[in-house]
Scaffold this motif. Structure first.
Motif, PDB file in Angstrom:
ATOM      1  N   SER A 183     -22.418  48.973  17.485  1.00 52.79           N
ATOM      2  CA  SER A 183     -23.113  48.192  15.744  1.00 52.79           C
ATOM      3  C   SER A 183     -24.517  49.010  15.774  1.00 52.79           C
ATOM      4  N   PRO A 184     -24.655  48.781  14.576  1.00 53.21           N
ATOM      5  CA  PRO A 184     -26.493  49.396  14.762  1.00 53.21           C
ATOM      6  C   PRO A 184     -27.396  48.845  15.084  1.00 53.21           C
ATOM      7  N   HIS A 185     -26.996  47.304  15.368  1.00 55.69           N
ATOM      8  CA  HIS A 185     -27.857  46.692  16.906  1.00 55.69           C
ATOM      9  C   HIS A 185     -28.339  46.869  18.150  1.00 55.69           C
ATOM     10  N   HIS A 186     -27.573  48.196  18.115  1.00 55.73           N
ATOM     11  CA  HIS A 186     -27.346  48.331  19.322  1.00 55.73           C
ATOM     12  C   HIS A 186     -28.549  49.797  19.879  1.00 55.73           C
ATOM     13  N   ILE A 187     -29.669  49.146  19.239  1.00 54.84           N
ATOM     14  CA  ILE A 187     -29.916  50.235  19.247  1.00 54.84           C
ATOM     15  C   ILE A 187     -30.448  51.433  21.084  1.00 54.84           C
ATOM     16  N   HIS A 188     -30.277  50.485  21.672  1.00 54.76           N
ATOM     17  CA  HIS A 188     -29.962  51.027  23.250  1.00 54.76           C
ATOM     18  C   HIS A 188     -29.262  51.805  23.826  1.00 54.76           C
ATOM     19  N   LYS A 189     -28.135  52.323  22.581  1.00 52.42           N
ATOM     20  CA  LYS A 189     -27.269  53.230  22.859  1.00 52.42           C
ATOM     21  C   LYS A 189     -27.960  54.464  22.363  1.00 52.42           C
ATOM     22  N   THR A 190     -27.591  54.951  22.910  1.00 58.77           N
ATOM     23  CA  THR A 190     -27.521  56.757  22.730  1.00 58.77           C
ATOM     24  C   THR A 190     -27.424  57.196  21.355  1.00 58.77           C
ATOM     25  N   LYS A 191     -27.921  58.201  20.922  1.00 56.73           N
ATOM     26  CA  LYS A 191     -28.336  58.910  19.507  1.00 56.73           C
ATOM     27  C   LYS A 191     -26.547  59.429  19.334  1.00 56.73           C
ATOM     28  N   ALA A 192     -26.327  60.412  20.162  1.00 57.81           N
ATOM     29  CA  ALA A 192     -24.725  60.857  20.598  1.00 57.81           C
ATOM     30  C   ALA A 192     -23.497  59.788  19.842  1.00 57.81           C
ATOM     31  N   GLU A 193     -23.583  58.157  20.684  1.00 54.10           N
ATOM     32  CA  GLU A 193     -23.260  57.614  20.590  1.00 54.10           C
ATOM     33  C   GLU A 193     -22.919  56.197  19.142  1.00 54.10           C
ATOM     34  N   HIS A 194     -24.662  56.757  18.731  1.00 51.36           N
ATOM     35  CA  HIS A 194     -24.451  56.496  17.102  1.00 51.36           C
ATOM     36  C   HIS A 194     -24.064  57.312  16.510  1.00 51.36           C
ATOM     37  N   LYS A 195     -24.148  58.500  16.663  1.00 52.14           N
ATOM     38  CA  LYS A 195     -23.043  59.415  15.470  1.00 52.14           C
ATOM     39  C   LYS A 195     -21.910  59.692  15.708  1.00 52.14           C
ATOM     40  N   HIS A 196     -21.164  58.816  16.878  1.00 47.64           N
ATOM     41  CA  HIS A 196     -19.658  59.092  16.928  1.00 47.64           C
ATOM     42  C   HIS A 196     -19.054  57.946  16.105  1.00 47.64           C
ATOM     43  N   ALA A 197     -20.065  57.241  16.583  1.00 48.43           N
ATOM     44  CA  ALA A 197     -19.546  55.888  15.496  1.00 48.43           C
ATOM     45  C   ALA A 197     -19.736  56.015  13.875  1.00 48.43           C
ATOM     46  N   ILE A 198     -20.291  56.611  13.433  1.00 48.51           N
ATOM     47  CA  ILE A 198     -20.989  56.895  11.901  1.00 48.51           C
ATOM     48  C   ILE A 198     -19.863  57.537  11.229  1.00 48.51           C
ATOM     49  N   PHE A 199     -19.573  59.261  12.870  1.00 52.22           N
ATOM     50  CA  PHE A 199     -18.136  60.061  12.487  1.00 52.22           C
ATOM     51  C   PHE A 199     -16.975  58.940  12.205  1.00 52.22           C
ATOM     52  N   VAL A 200     -16.434  58.288  12.838  1.00 55.19           N
ATOM     53  CA  VAL A 200     -15.723  57.258  12.668  1.00 55.19           C
ATOM     54  C   VAL A 200     -15.643  56.350  11.429  1.00 55.19           C
TER      55      VAL A 200
END
Length: 95
Positions: A39-56
């Motif tokens: 989720s957006p609150h998981h700031i410890h996740k990588t940029k690539a993981e957030h990018k993938h979540a955005i695409f999904v």
């Protein structure tokens, strides 16, 4: 795009999805996003993981809008977003 900007975009898309969910009861369509467990609150996740979540999220939102109104989003947009999701998933697995 910087990671904090991606997180803000991720949060915005979650708000859009929640808005659509409240209006149309679309919980089943969100399973692909929920499986990611990010989720957006998981700031410890990588940029690539957030990018993938955005695409999904973009893919899910475009499919929902396309289902509601057949003329609003061309099918090639949904297909292109599906391709982006597949490519970003491959990038995550190889990283």
């Amino acid at each position: 795009m910087y990671k904090d900007e991606m997180i803000q975009l991720h949060q915005f898309l979650v708000y859009v999805l929640k808005f659509l969910a409240e209006n149309d009861q679309i919980q089943n369509d969100c399973s692909e996003y929920m499986i990611l467990n990010i989720s957006p609150h998981h700031i410890h996740k990588t940029k690539a993981e957030h990018k993938h979540a955005i695409f999904v999220l973009c893919k899910i939102i475009s499919e929902i809008i396309a289902d509601k109104d057949n003329n609003s989003i061309p099918s090639n947009v949904c297909n292109s977003l599906s391709d982006l999701v597949a490519r970003s998933e491959k990038e995550l697995k190889t990283a």
